[in-house]
Scaffold this active site. Structure first.
Site, PDB file in Angstrom:
ATOM      1  N   VAL A 153       0.654  -4.908  -2.915  1.00 13.67           N
ATOM      2  CA  VAL A 153       0.180  -3.591  -2.470  1.00 13.67           C
ATOM      3  C   VAL A 153      -0.440  -2.852  -3.659  1.00 13.67           C
ATOM      4  O   VAL A 153      -0.272  -1.647  -3.818  1.00 13.67           O
ATOM      5  CB  VAL A 153       1.306  -2.729  -1.850  1.00 13.67           C
ATOM      6  CG1 VAL A 153       0.703  -1.623  -0.974  1.00 13.67           C
ATOM      7  CG2 VAL A 153       2.276  -3.535  -1.025  1.00 13.67           C
ATOM      8  N   ALA A 154      -1.149  -3.596  -4.526  1.00 10.93           N
ATOM      9  CA  ALA A 154      -1.809  -2.992  -5.694  1.00 10.93           C
ATOM     10  C   ALA A 154      -0.836  -2.069  -6.432  1.00 10.93           C
ATOM     11  O   ALA A 154       0.307  -2.436  -6.681  1.00 10.93           O
ATOM     12  CB  ALA A 154      -3.089  -2.284  -5.266  1.00 10.93           C
ATOM     13  N   CYS A 155      -1.280  -0.858  -6.743  1.00 10.17           N
ATOM     14  CA  CYS A 155      -0.476   0.055  -7.584  1.00 10.17           C
ATOM     15  C   CYS A 155       0.804   0.528  -6.902  1.00 10.17           C
ATOM     16  O   CYS A 155       1.688   1.078  -7.567  1.00 10.17           O
ATOM     17  CB  CYS A 155      -1.310   1.259  -7.996  1.00 10.17           C
ATOM     18  SG  CYS A 155      -2.548   0.793  -9.205  1.00 10.17           S
ATOM     19  N   SER A 156       0.913   0.366  -5.598  1.00  8.90           N
ATOM     20  CA  SER A 156       2.140   0.801  -4.924  1.00  8.90           C
ATOM     21  C   SER A 156       3.062  -0.368  -4.596  1.00  8.90           C
ATOM     22  O   SER A 156       4.027  -0.215  -3.829  1.00  8.90           O
ATOM     23  CB  SER A 156       1.800   1.583  -3.654  1.00  8.90           C
ATOM     24  OG  SER A 156       1.234   2.822  -4.012  1.00  8.90           O
ATOM     25  N   SER A 333       1.558  -1.491 -10.454  1.00  6.93           N
ATOM     26  CA  SER A 333       2.708  -0.880  -9.764  1.00  6.93           C
ATOM     27  C   SER A 333       3.897  -0.602 -10.671  1.00  6.93           C
ATOM     28  O   SER A 333       4.829   0.098 -10.290  1.00  6.93           O
ATOM     29  CB  SER A 333       3.157  -1.791  -8.619  1.00  6.93           C
ATOM     30  OG  SER A 333       3.939  -2.868  -9.096  1.00  6.93           O
TER      31      SER A 333
END
Ligand SMILES: CC(C)(COP(=O)(O)OP(=O)(O)OC[C@H]1O[C@@H](n2cnc3c(N)ncnc32)[C@H](O)[C@@H]1OP(=O)(O)O)[C@@H](O)C(=O)NCCC(=O)NCCS
Length: 379
Positions: A153-156, A333
């Site tokens: 979820v990429a950066c999250s 993340s």
């Protein structure tokens, strides 16, 4: 039953790259590029590469340096990517090795062993292969029963995975979850792009999520609420993928590497994140001023200043909202988890905190947590 975070760990690579080193290499590369392409630049067939500056980077982002899993190649103007030695299928993969290094610290913090874990989630911005899952490799290497899976979820990725862990414990489908974020970002950075060559660093973080009933750690955080939202945006993209072969395109072309419209991201994500956090805190019957510490996503210092100013009407101190991006840069993340892992033990039972990430997708993930009495030594 309450679900808690009972341990967190950070594994930091040994290689560090300062803004000055990075800019010096980029500028030498740009000068060489411009010299080689002088005729095309003069005829307008291609654009001159602009020079980068360490002062700009620090002022625009707050980043002073970053860590690299492998430094070799990144500063070599004939390479401009990390030269990571290939490993055979029989060897532990790079990301599994990073993940295990962080996991061991989190396990120790939580006073747990591999035998206590029954779910492994590896969640990050990129995984080095499609399958078998890195999580299953980690599970095997550590001798963990139960199941493991990867999620992106990429950066999250970290906050969304913590929410998955929370849900698994609350639903009874797991007893004790190991969440790991081996953020090996450097292979996807375009070190030839002045606007983004400075943004990312490598790191691995890990956390243990379990029921309060089984927790034995010295520092335990009750998870009061978790939230995850997404809204589609093209402003942050990384297009590397398996279709490159079938599409017959260069898998390493510029548009396949990380690129963003940084200004738009800044303008759109900050208000979204501020609204998201204010709603979450108020829905829990608290005021934003009740939050003792903010472990925020570490992409850009100015973004964090803007978000906290929107929320509280003032700039927060390093004690209230610890910054780690000055030394780690944006670690996808892992940033908010580094901030948490390195800055939570001094708080007191009853203190409230927020862990929040925001980034590509767009995605925003957050956990409202409260410190409880530690149980170290209670058997
Ligand atoms: C990336 C970011 C730091 C750039 O800062 P910015 O102030 O928006 O910078 P801009 O790209 O608009 O560029 C401002 C000027 O500096 C220049 N510049 C950009 N990069 C530069 C560099 N490395 N060195 C020197 N100058 C640079 C630009 O060319 C521009 O010059 P101009 O005004 O003459 O056109 C900022 O947009 C940001 O942090 N956005 C948040 C997004 C983020 O980090 N996302 C990661 C995933 S969550």
């Amino acid at each position: 039953m309450s679900v808690v975070i009972s341990g967190a760990g950070v594994w930091t690579p040994e290689h560090r790259i300062s803004n000055e080193e990075l800019v010096e290499a980029y500028n030498r590369w740009a000068v060489q590029y411009n010299r080689k392409n002088q005729e095309a630049i003069e005829s307008g067939a291609c654009e001159e590469k602009p020079l980068s500056s360490a002062e700009f980077i620090e002022k625009a982002s707050g980043i002073k340096s970053r860590y690299a899993y492998i430094k070799d190649g990144i500063l070599d103007i004939d390479t401009m990517f990390p030269r990571i030695p290939p490993r055979s299928e029989e060897q532990l993969s790079h990301q599994a090795e990073m993940a295990i290094s962080a996991a061991e610290i989190a396990l120790q913090q939580a006073a747990k062993t591999s035998e206590d874990i029954d779910m492994v989630i590896v969640s990050c911005a990129y995984t080095e292969r499609s399958y078998p899952a890195i999580a299953i490799e980690v599970q095997h290497a550590l001798g963990i029963q139960g199941s493991g899976f990867d999620m992106l979820v990429a950066c999250s990725a970290a906050t969304f995975a913590l929410q998955r862990a929370y849900d698994a414990i609350a639903a009874g489908s797991a007893r004790c979850v190991l969440v790991i974020n081996p953020e090996l970002t450097s292979p996807q950075v375009n070190y030839c792009d002045r606007d983004s060559h400075f943004i990312f660093g490598d790191v691995a973080t890990a956390a243990i999520v379990e029921s309060d009933a089984s927790a034995r750690a010295e520092h335990i955080w009750d998870i009061l609420d978790t939230r995850a939202i997404t809204r589609y945006s093209n402003n942050i993209r990384s297009n590397f993928g398996y279709l490159a072969r079938s599409e017959a395109v260069d898998p390493f072309a510029e548009d396949r590497l990380f690129h963003q419209n940084g200004r738009k991201v800044f303008k759109e994500v900050c208000p979204m994140a501020a609204r998201h956090l204010a709603d979450q805190i108020r829905a829990a019957g608290l005021e934003v001023s009740d939050i003792r510490r903010w472990w925020l996503h570490q992409a850009n210092l100015n973004m964090n200043l803007l978000i906290t100013k929107k929320l509280l009407g003032r700039n927060l101190t390093q004690d209230e909202a610890p910054t780690v991006l000055d030394t780690y840069a944006n670690t996808a993340s892992a940033g908010s988890i580094i901030a948490f892992a390195q800055n939570h033990q001094d708080l007191d039972p009853g203190d409230y905190g927020i862990i929040c990430s925001f980034g590509a997708g767009y995605s925003i993930g957050s956990l409202l947590i409260q410190k409880t009495e530690g149980k170290m030594g209670s058997g």
